[in-house]
Every structure is written in structure tokens, then in C-alpha cells.
Design a protein around this motif. Sequence first.
Motif, PDB file in Angstrom:
ATOM      1  N   ALA A 555       0.743  -1.186   0.232  1.00  0.00           N
ATOM      2  CA  ALA A 555      -0.148  -0.040   0.078  1.00  0.00           C
ATOM      3  C   ALA A 555       0.840   1.213  -0.064  1.00  0.00           C
ATOM      4  O   ALA A 555       0.474   2.238  -0.480  1.00  0.00           O
ATOM      5  CB  ALA A 555      -0.917  -0.154   1.176  1.00  0.00           C
ATOM      6  N   ASP A 556       1.949   1.089   0.544  1.00  0.00           N
ATOM      7  CA  ASP A 556       2.941   2.398   0.639  1.00  0.00           C
ATOM      8  C   ASP A 556       3.831   2.469  -0.685  1.00  0.00           C
ATOM      9  O   ASP A 556       4.390   3.468  -0.953  1.00  0.00           O
ATOM     10  CB  ASP A 556       3.919   2.061   1.674  1.00  0.00           C
ATOM     11  N   GLY A 557       3.843   1.657  -1.757  1.00  0.00           N
ATOM     12  CA  GLY A 557       4.812   1.853  -2.915  1.00  0.00           C
ATOM     13  C   GLY A 557       5.312   0.308  -3.282  1.00  0.00           C
ATOM     14  O   GLY A 557       5.037  -0.407  -2.697  1.00  0.00           O
ATOM     15  N   ASP A 558       6.374   0.822  -4.101  1.00  0.00           N
ATOM     16  CA  ASP A 558       7.106  -0.455  -4.551  1.00  0.00           C
ATOM     17  C   ASP A 558       8.172  -0.949  -3.352  1.00  0.00           C
ATOM     18  O   ASP A 558       8.528  -0.137  -2.392  1.00  0.00           O
ATOM     19  CB  ASP A 558       8.042  -0.114  -5.557  1.00  0.00           C
ATOM     20  N   GLN A 559       8.253  -2.361  -3.518  1.00  0.00           N
ATOM     21  CA  GLN A 559       9.247  -2.870  -2.387  1.00  0.00           C
ATOM     22  C   GLN A 559      10.562  -3.524  -3.265  1.00  0.00           C
ATOM     23  O   GLN A 559      10.370  -3.818  -4.339  1.00  0.00           O
ATOM     24  CB  GLN A 559       8.582  -3.975  -1.635  1.00  0.00           C
ATOM     25  N   ARG A 560      11.592  -3.777  -2.482  1.00  0.00           N
ATOM     26  CA  ARG A 560      12.780  -4.475  -3.116  1.00  0.00           C
ATOM     27  C   ARG A 560      13.164  -5.758  -2.366  1.00  0.00           C
ATOM     28  O   ARG A 560      13.124  -5.585  -1.086  1.00  0.00           O
ATOM     29  CB  ARG A 560      13.996  -3.420  -3.104  1.00  0.00           C
ATOM     30  N   LEU A 561      13.416  -6.706  -2.839  1.00  0.00           N
ATOM     31  CA  LEU A 561      14.014  -7.949  -2.151  1.00  0.00           C
ATOM     32  C   LEU A 561      15.422  -7.486  -1.369  1.00  0.00           C
ATOM     33  O   LEU A 561      15.931  -6.776  -1.745  1.00  0.00           O
ATOM     34  CB  LEU A 561      14.429  -8.830  -3.359  1.00  0.00           C
ATOM     35  N   SER A 562      15.351  -8.159  -0.134  1.00  0.00           N
ATOM     36  CA  SER A 562      16.395  -8.064   0.657  1.00  0.00           C
ATOM     37  C   SER A 562      17.744  -8.468  -0.101  1.00  0.00           C
ATOM     38  O   SER A 562      17.563  -9.395  -0.503  1.00  0.00           O
ATOM     39  CB  SER A 562      16.508  -8.717   1.995  1.00  0.00           C
ATOM     40  N   PRO A 563      18.764  -7.355  -0.058  1.00  0.00           N
ATOM     41  CA  PRO A 563      20.175  -7.780  -0.723  1.00  0.00           C
ATOM     42  C   PRO A 563      20.754  -8.861  -0.302  1.00  0.00           C
ATOM     43  O   PRO A 563      21.325  -9.850  -1.205  1.00  0.00           O
ATOM     44  CB  PRO A 563      20.893  -6.301  -0.627  1.00  0.00           C
ATOM     45  N   ALA A 564      20.638  -9.335   0.993  1.00  0.00           N
ATOM     46  CA  ALA A 564      21.206 -10.402   1.637  1.00  0.00           C
ATOM     47  C   ALA A 564      20.659 -11.579   1.179  1.00  0.00           C
ATOM     48  O   ALA A 564      21.337 -12.537   1.014  1.00  0.00           O
ATOM     49  CB  ALA A 564      21.001 -10.318   3.322  1.00  0.00           C
ATOM     50  N   ILE A 565      19.497 -11.637   0.829  1.00  0.00           N
ATOM     51  CA  ILE A 565      18.658 -12.782   0.311  1.00  0.00           C
ATOM     52  C   ILE A 565      19.051 -12.994  -1.305  1.00  0.00           C
ATOM     53  O   ILE A 565      19.205 -14.001  -1.885  1.00  0.00           O
ATOM     54  CB  ILE A 565      17.256 -12.746   0.613  1.00  0.00           C
TER      55      ILE A 565
END
Length: 898
Positions: A555-565
Amino acid sequence: MPLAALPLALLDALSGSALIVMPTEAASRSLRRAFDASQRELGLQAWEPARVLSWGQWMDSLWSDLIVSGADTRLLLNEAQEHDLWREVVTGTREGDEATLGSSDSLADMARQAWNLAHAYNATERLRAFATTHDARTFAGWAETFARGCEQRGYLSRAALETVLRQHIEAGTLTAPTHVTLAGFGDWVPARTELLDAMRSVFVQHAMDVPLQLGAQRAIVQADDEQDELLALARWIRNFVEQRPSARVGVLLPDMEKDRAELETLFREILAPELQQIGIDLSSTPYEFSSGKPLSSLPMIAAALDLARWTQGPLELGKVSALLLSPYLGTSGGQNQSAQFDAYDLRQAKLLRPEIDLPSLLYLAQQSSRGTAPLAWLQPLNAFFKRNENRGTPRGFADWAEFLRGLAKAANWPGERPLTGDEFQATIAWDHLLDQMATLDFRGRRVSFSTALRTLERQANATLFAPPSNDAPVQVMTPANALGMTFDAVLFARATDANWPPVERSNPLLGWGLQASLGMPGTSQPRATERAQYALDRLLSSSSDVLFTYARENADGDQRLSPAIAELDWQQVAARDLNPASPAALQVTEEIVEDIASLPPLPSSNVRGGARVLQLQAACGFRAFAEIRLGATELEASDAGFDARENGSLLHGAMSRFWEEVQSQSALQAMSRDARAQLLGRCIDQALDKDLNIQGRWDEAYVALQKERLQRVLLQWLDKEMERGPFTVQYIEHDELIDIGPLDLKLRIDRLDIVEGGVFLVDYKTSYSSDPKNWLGERPDEPQLPLYALLPGAGELKGLAFAKVRPGRDMKWLGYQDAEGLIPGTPARTVLDMQSQVEEWRTTLTTLAESFAGGDATVHPKDYPMTCVHCAQRLLCRLDPTSLLSGTEEEEEPGEDN
């Protein structure tokens, strides 16, 4: 937990006499059950239970050895006792009864957390030296006061337990245990490390590593949004456990409270659809959450707490209703009667405040036509109140705990029906909560009941209730809670850069230099990254099948996969491709059957409801049918104080009495303003509802203010009356029977005036929405006055109007007249041929009456969705909004129908 995946040394330890220590109770419980399962597989009928303890349980057992041997006599503080001491320190008062505020409780919790952290890093002696800020200096002073108080009184903080045990081992007053195996632990804090160093020769540590199996699935799953992510996760779990019925699955949620409700709904729908039924026992499900809910949020406990609050005085009406309807109070046989009393008596009672005490409730029951039988269970409760009228006398916490037990017993808590497993455990948790409150007598204090109740409420809010584990195949927990656990599959949800690595924060009450020098959490990003990588490695080694899932946006916008994963460089799969295609749904051919059955005729032409019958028919035929013929009306509730309807009724009653005495405009004009004010005051007093529940000076002041307001408004309205042409009031609140088409309707006319050449109809209104335009059209919104207009003989009606009695510019006459001067200020456009208008109304209203009598129950709201906003029949009509929605209209506030 698959035993084949455990180290051989750990398997040998399980079968031998060694003690195995796990990081959490969940991990130790899982290992014990796995061992028991392995013994059953070997065909054994009985065996020695595995000696497996969590770290906390092990520490408690060592402390018990010290107490039994007499080597230490200090009182080990429980959480409630320690909080009480910290609150005393931060408030600076010995008793702290009246000074106890929510902020003091919060500060006490923060201080206790800082003290625990300082002990874990052996930093308690260095707090003052590193106190470079005001907050750090303040806490250093608190810590010194707390430590000094504990030493003087012989108390031991649980934060110091590991240090004290080490000291006893080094001094030889505590024998170091032998054959101890530690398994599944993560990062160690200094105090714990030093304790283990003192026992270094007697323990061995093992990691809980699961070997990677052939064909194991390890992937990163991307979903379009967060709902699709959880849906794909639930479907994957179902497919996995169907293929491997004995499998155990771990679901890791970084923010358990945020996602718990949605995930639980999906699990009930996908993993256990048989649990969808309302009221079904959820004590045993194929999934369970490791974190519990606040004890105070359970309906059973909330009822007990509200009972306790009721002893202090009036309770909110909503909570009183909840007590009347609660299955945990009273007798099961009287619940239907209690529900009727709540709906038809309590909710419609004339109360000036949104609260009521027990004696007033019982008095209301005595006045009810239903009698006091529905509330018979409250009689023992009232008797208990009377026997304990000295509740203001200070007592010990243990005495107040027994008082609360007696209170619950008087109300027959937790009820007569058989309890579910979770409910039974909740009663045990409540009893334990009272026992914990009783331990606050460790200082010999006597407190008021209000103080004891606030303490109990705080503990109930802070205590998390989690029913005993039923070893469900699907375990939902946070990544931190998964330490030491192994699974057949692990699904890490919400694996975004905002959630992993977890954010570490420094403690605001400890000096930054102290925290940085000791490497405390939140002071070093490389150290935080190292801890997160270690935790990730432990997670990857805890299961063969591992999935990380995340959503591209929320709901707040785009998300990104954790760099560590992302660095794992695993295969990435779209959520829609994760699960095998589900079989095509069975297509059912739609069959449309025309409803041509006619409704039975009306049993009588005399229909109850008056003008509202035609008003509902004009709004929607189905609503008129449901409410008038079927009686499917919603329950009415009276708001506290004077609501819109009661204000209108009071105005009607006051004006009725006023015109009964004054009778004409000439008599009104002959009165002085003071005389009018005095007469209005008497009329308002007489019009007040005699059933008003006036208790105390606040209620008296409220009623006096309402009377003053109404008198001021009516004096202004009488000025409007004197601007009209001459009139004499003939009828006031007059009942008439009118034949309209096939219906006989009973009407009550607010007022009928004799004017030059005929009569004039007046209807008092106090709502904003009243307007003569609502009289027009084939489906008039307010057919009441047009219906009244049919009563006078031909040519007698000279006008009709709403008397809009509202303060300020909204005070005005609104209506029709066939001659100038009957209503001053009326726009010329409303002057019309009155007789022609009356005949037009007669045709319209007759058509509506015939439609209602003929059984026209078509679902056809006049102005969708506005017509349906406040309709209680939407569950019956099952209106498809998409079939009528033509635009986006804003919802209006309902007006007062007076």
C-alpha cells in the motif's frame, strides 16, 4: 523435527542421561516430542523422558538448587515484582498509588529493559562513568537506587541471575552440572558466555543442521502484492503437506502482529476449510502461532475485567451490553431473555450518560414488562457488591486477588457451558495472573482497589496468552523464535530490504560510548550484518526446502528484495507459477426461474405505519414490504443524552402545550416576551420525559442546559409566528384516519390553523434536509404533508409548510400557499393553485397505496446508493450494487425525522 537430521552425538545424548539445553521453550518442546515419536516407532511402550530444557528453565533449576541448599536466600523477583520496584524508582515515591500513570509504567519498562541489557554485557558498574547525556545520567541514578534497594531488601533481579550463578559456581557453593549438551544456540552475550566458561569442561554445543535432500526446493518467490504473496504461500503449504502428511513446516513472519489476522484467515480457508463455520472450536488447528495475544483481548478475560471495573462505578453501555450477552457470565438458560432486555430495554432507555451502574440496571429491569427474570444472575453479583461496600479500604494485593475471585464466582464466571480447550487454558491463565498480582505483597504494601485494578489491567495487557502447543504441522513464528528449530520446509515471508536484516537500535537510556565499546546491538553496522548473516545461515541449515517470498509493492509503494537474500542467487519464481494449476471449477448452468407467484392480499385495509408506508413504498417496494408486512425492522437504540429524535419530541410536546394555552396569534402578540418565556419554560418542563434517568448534579445540569437551549430557540420561533397573517390554532397533535386507495392509514397532524378563507397545515421539523421539493414527483421522499393535504374539504386548504425550527439562518417557513402573506418570506415560485396540487398528490399517493396493497415488492431503490445507505434490509434484498451503480455519490448524513 526429523531425528535423522540431528547430529549423532545429540541422538546419543537423547538416549542417555545427558541434559540437553535449547534456546527456547518451543525448541525444547519440539525436541522432546521428536524423541517420544522415535521411541514409539521403535515399538516401545514406556521410556525415560528426554531431559530437554530451555535456557530459562535450566537457569531456574540451578537457582532452585541454590535455594534448597540454603546457599542463597534472596527473593528472585518475577516480572511483576520487578516492574513494581522500577516504577517506584522512576516515580520517586514509596507507595506510588495515586502517582501511577501510564507514562510511569512505560518508563519502568524502558528502565528494566536497559538494566537487563547492561547486565547481559556486564556493564552495570560502568553506567555512571559513561553517562554523557541527560537520559543516561538519569538512568544511572535509577539503576543505583534500584540496585541499592534490592541489596538492602534481599531481592535478586532476574537480569543478574546468570552472573550470580557463575559466582556461586566459582565459590564452590553450587556444583557445576555434568553431561550438559547445548544445541541450536545463536549469538552469546558476555554474561552467558562467562557462566558457560565456569562450566566449560562439562558441556558441548551442537548446531541443528539439516542435510540438503535431493530434489529440495530452494527459491525466491515474487508476488504482485502482499495479499497474493500470502495466498501463494498458503497454497504451497497445502500442496506440500498433502504430498508429505508427516511434514513440519515453519512460516517465518518478521512482523507477526501485522500479518497474523490475514494469514490466519487464509489458513482457515485453504488449510482447514472445515474450520470456517462460525462458533467452531479452534483449539486444535493444523497451524499455530508461536506468539500469543494479550490476555486482556480474550473475550472471557475482558468480561472478568469489566466486572471488576463495574465495582468502581458506572460502566459504559457497550460494555454492559457485552456482559449481558456474554456466554461466560450468568446461566446459559437466560441468555435469550438477557439479549431481549438488552435490545428492547437497555438500548432504548432514556439515559443521559453513556454508562450505567448495577443498581440502576436492576431498577431498569424492574420497570421492564419483561420483569427481572432475564437478569436474575445479576442479583448474586449485586449482593456481593453490597457485602463488600468497604472497597475503599486499602488491602494487600493477595486480598484483592481473592476479592476478584469472589467477584467472578458471584457472576458465575466462566459460565455453565462446556469450555473449549483454549477457554479452559484462559481460565488457568487468569488464575495465574491473580496469583502473580498476589506476589506484589512481597513488600507488605496495602493499596486501594483502584490501584490493584490498574495493576491487574497492566499485567493483563502485558501478558501474552498462547494456548499449549498441539504440535501442529504448520508453525508460524518470527525469525528470532525459530532459533534451534528444524523443519521439513521453511517459508520466509515479507523478505524485503525493510524486514531483513532486522533493524538493530541502541538503547536510549545507556551511554553511547558504553554500548559501542561492548558491541551492543545498534552500535555497529558491520557487527549487525555479521549477526544477520549468522542468523540467515542458521535458517538455511534448519530445513532442506526453503522459500523466500516478497511482494513487488504494498500500500505504501514499490518494495525490493532484501540484498542479503538476493546474494544467494537462487532461482526466482513468480507467485502465480509456484503452485500447480488447480482443477477447473465445476461449471453449473444458470437456470433463471421467473417469480410469478402473487403475494397474498393484505389481511386488512387498516395498515400500521401511517405516512411511512407510502414513504417506504416510494423509496423501494421491497423495503416497504419487508418492514411493514414482514416486520423486519432493525433494533432501535437510544443515544446517551438527548438525541435528534428526543429533541424533536421535546419540541413537539412543548409547542403542543404552548398553543393549547395561547391558541391564537392575537393572544401571542398580546403577551410580553417575559410572559412568553415563562410559559415556554413551564411547557418544556411538562414535556420532559418522566422516564429520564436523572442521577446526580451532572445530569441535572445537562437537562437544565437543554431546556435553556430549547427555550431560546422557541422564543426566536415565536417571533416568526407573529410575522404571519392572522391565525387560530384549531388542532394540535390531532389523530385522523384517511382512506387512500385500498389503504386506511392513521395520521397524526402536528398542527392545523384556521386562516382567512380556510385552513393551514403545519409540521414541525428540526432536520437540515426537510424541504418541500421532497413532496414532488411520482416517488416523493416525504409524503407526510401531501397526505395531510388530502384531509380538508375541496378548496379549504390555503397552505401547508414545514416549520423548520433551527437556530440561526436555518430557522424559516418552507411550504406552499395560495395567497400572499400566509407564510412571510415565501418565494413567489411556491405560490400555486393549491387545489390542483392537492389532486396531483392524491393521484400520486393513491398509486403508491395501490402498489403496496398489490404486493409490489420489487427491489428498486429510488436513488441508489443513497436510498440504501441506512436501509436495514440489504441482507434480505441481496442487491447487486454493480447493477445499479451509475456514479460515485457521496453519502449524506441522515436527518432528524421530526
